[in-house]
Design a protein around this motif. Structure first.
Motif, short mmCIF file in Angstrom:
data_model
loop_
_atom_site.label_atom_id
_atom_site.label_comp_id
_atom_site.label_asym_id
_atom_site.label_seq_id
_atom_site.Cartn_x
_atom_site.Cartn_y
_atom_site.Cartn_z
N PRO A 142 0.74 -1.36 0.05
CA PRO A 142 -0.15 -0.02 0.04
C PRO A 142 0.79 1.18 -0.04
O PRO A 142 1.81 1.35 0.76
N PRO A 143 0.34 2.19 -0.62
CA PRO A 143 1.33 3.37 -0.80
C PRO A 143 1.58 4.20 0.70
O PRO A 143 2.53 4.81 0.50
N ILE A 144 0.50 4.06 1.27
CA ILE A 144 0.82 4.60 2.67
C ILE A 144 2.14 4.30 3.32
O ILE A 144 2.76 4.72 4.13
N LEU A 145 2.59 3.06 3.10
CA LEU A 145 3.79 2.41 3.73
C LEU A 145 5.05 2.94 3.01
O LEU A 145 5.96 3.19 3.80
N GLY A 146 5.07 2.54 1.65
CA GLY A 146 6.31 3.13 0.92
C GLY A 146 7.67 2.57 1.51
O GLY A 146 7.84 1.24 1.91
N GLY A 147 8.73 3.26 1.08
CA GLY A 147 9.99 2.97 1.75
C GLY A 147 10.77 1.78 0.81
O GLY A 147 10.23 1.54 -0.25
N GLY A 148 11.89 1.60 0.96
CA GLY A 148 12.73 0.62 0.13
C GLY A 148 11.97 -0.76 0.09
O GLY A 148 12.45 -1.25 -1.04
N TYR A 149 11.75 -1.16 1.00
CA TYR A 149 10.97 -2.73 1.15
C TYR A 149 9.83 -2.59 -0.10
O TYR A 149 9.72 -3.57 -0.60
N ALA A 150 8.89 -1.64 0.01
CA ALA A 150 7.81 -1.42 -0.90
C ALA A 150 8.19 -1.24 -2.24
O ALA A 150 7.82 -2.04 -3.36
N ARG A 151 9.48 -0.74 -2.65
CA ARG A 151 10.15 -0.63 -4.16
C ARG A 151 10.57 -1.90 -4.51
O ARG A 151 10.24 -2.25 -5.48
N ALA A 152 11.33 -2.39 -3.67
CA ALA A 152 11.76 -3.99 -3.86
C ALA A 152 10.75 -4.86 -4.06
O ALA A 152 10.74 -5.79 -5.04
N PHE A 153 10.02 -4.93 -3.17
CA PHE A 153 8.71 -5.85 -3.38
C PHE A 153 7.86 -5.76 -4.49
O PHE A 153 7.56 -6.69 -5.16
N ASN A 154 7.52 -4.54 -4.88
CA ASN A 154 6.69 -4.27 -5.89
C ASN A 154 7.48 -4.46 -7.25
O ASN A 154 6.88 -4.88 -8.09
N GLY A 155 8.71 -4.45 -7.28
CA GLY A 155 9.56 -4.53 -8.38
C GLY A 155 9.91 -5.74 -8.87
O GLY A 155 10.12 -6.29 -10.00
N ALA A 156 9.56 -6.73 -7.66
CA ALA A 156 9.93 -8.18 -8.07
C ALA A 156 8.94 -8.90 -9.12
O ALA A 156 9.31 -9.49 -9.78
N PHE A 157 7.68 -8.16 -8.97
CA PHE A 157 6.66 -8.82 -9.89
C PHE A 157 6.94 -8.33 -11.36
O PHE A 157 6.89 -9.21 -12.39
N ALA A 158 7.10 -6.96 -11.31
CA ALA A 158 7.51 -6.25 -12.77
C ALA A 158 8.94 -6.89 -13.25
O ALA A 158 8.78 -7.08 -14.52
N LYS A 159 9.72 -7.26 -12.65
CA LYS A 159 10.99 -7.87 -13.28
C LYS A 159 10.70 -9.29 -13.92
O LYS A 159 11.23 -9.50 -14.70
N VAL A 160 10.12 -10.04 -12.99
CA VAL A 160 9.52 -11.43 -13.54
C VAL A 160 8.74 -11.50 -14.76
O VAL A 160 9.03 -11.98 -15.64
N ALA A 161 7.87 -10.58 -14.74
CA ALA A 161 6.90 -10.35 -16.05
C ALA A 161 7.92 -9.71 -17.24
O ALA A 161 7.66 -10.48 -18.26
#
Length: 213
Positions: A142-161
């Motif tokens: 969720p955007p309200i959490l943000g931070g480095g973990y959020a960027r890395a977690f969200n990016g994991a899906f995009a990288k695989v795709a």
């Protein structure tokens, strides 16, 4: 019977036969086999089968004119690691396309994003090796959490795709997470209305995947 009556009957019979010929292929088209590999959302937690995601996705595809049988391969509490371990036996051999909808429980338990990426990569590789097309449905912090973990977690899906060139829905729960109107009382699992939103988002991607060569 007069000759005019016979002619009229013959004309109606020909029209009926023509209409049947036109309608026959559409009505008799074989259903495409689609699997939904996921967690409690895919398994329909808290909902009757008719309102669970497999049924709603199947209905949405039918509405789009795509006859399909959506097979639920969801397991409550499952993670990307669990999906990677069971993908071969959970996704039937005759499936043409698989929607991979995992990651929510990884997020809840704070799993290392690099591990999430590795698990998703293994799932997609196994499916593609079998000739199964893939739609990857991600979940996002969720955007309200943000931070480095959020960027890395969200990016994991995009990288695989991107690495595998599969169809990708970045966040199937966008606008649903934290929305009390679209969730069950536990605040985590989508209700029937929330599931309907997910089905509408997935159906065009599934239809596109099925039509691809």
């Amino acid at each position: 019977m007069h000759s005019k009556d016979v002619t009229a009957l013959s004309r109606r019979a020909l029209i009926a036969a023509g209409l049947a010929a036109l309608a026959g292929p559409a009505l008799g088209a074989p259903a495409r086999r689609v699997a939904l590999l996921g967690d409690s959302i895919a398994s329909g937690y808290g909902l009757p089968a008719s309102q669970a995601l497999p049924a709603r996705l199947q209905a949405e595809l039918a509405r789009m004119g795509v006859p399909a049988k959506v097979i639920g391969a969801g397991r409550s509490g499952d993670t990307t690691a669990g999906g990677a371990a069971r993908v071969d036996r959970a996704v039937p051999k005759d499936v043409e396309l698989c929607v991979v909808a995992l990651g929510g429980n990884d997020l809840l338990t704070g799993t290392d994003p690099s591990q999430v990426q590795a698990n998703l990569d293994r799932i997609v590789r196994r499916l593609k090796a079998r000739g199964v097309k893939v739609v990857l449905a991600g979940v996002q912090v969720p955007p309200i959490l943000g931070g480095g973990y959020a960027r890395a977690f969200n990016g994991a899906f995009a990288k695989v795709a991107k690495a595998h060139g599969v169809l990708f829905l970045p966040d199937m729960l966008s606008g649903i997470s934290l929305n009390p109107n679209l969730n069950q009382p536990d605040g985590i699992h989508p209700n029937a209305q929330g599931v309907a939103v997910i089905a509408r988002r997935l159906a065009p991607l599934v239809a596109r995947g099925l039509s691809a060569r």
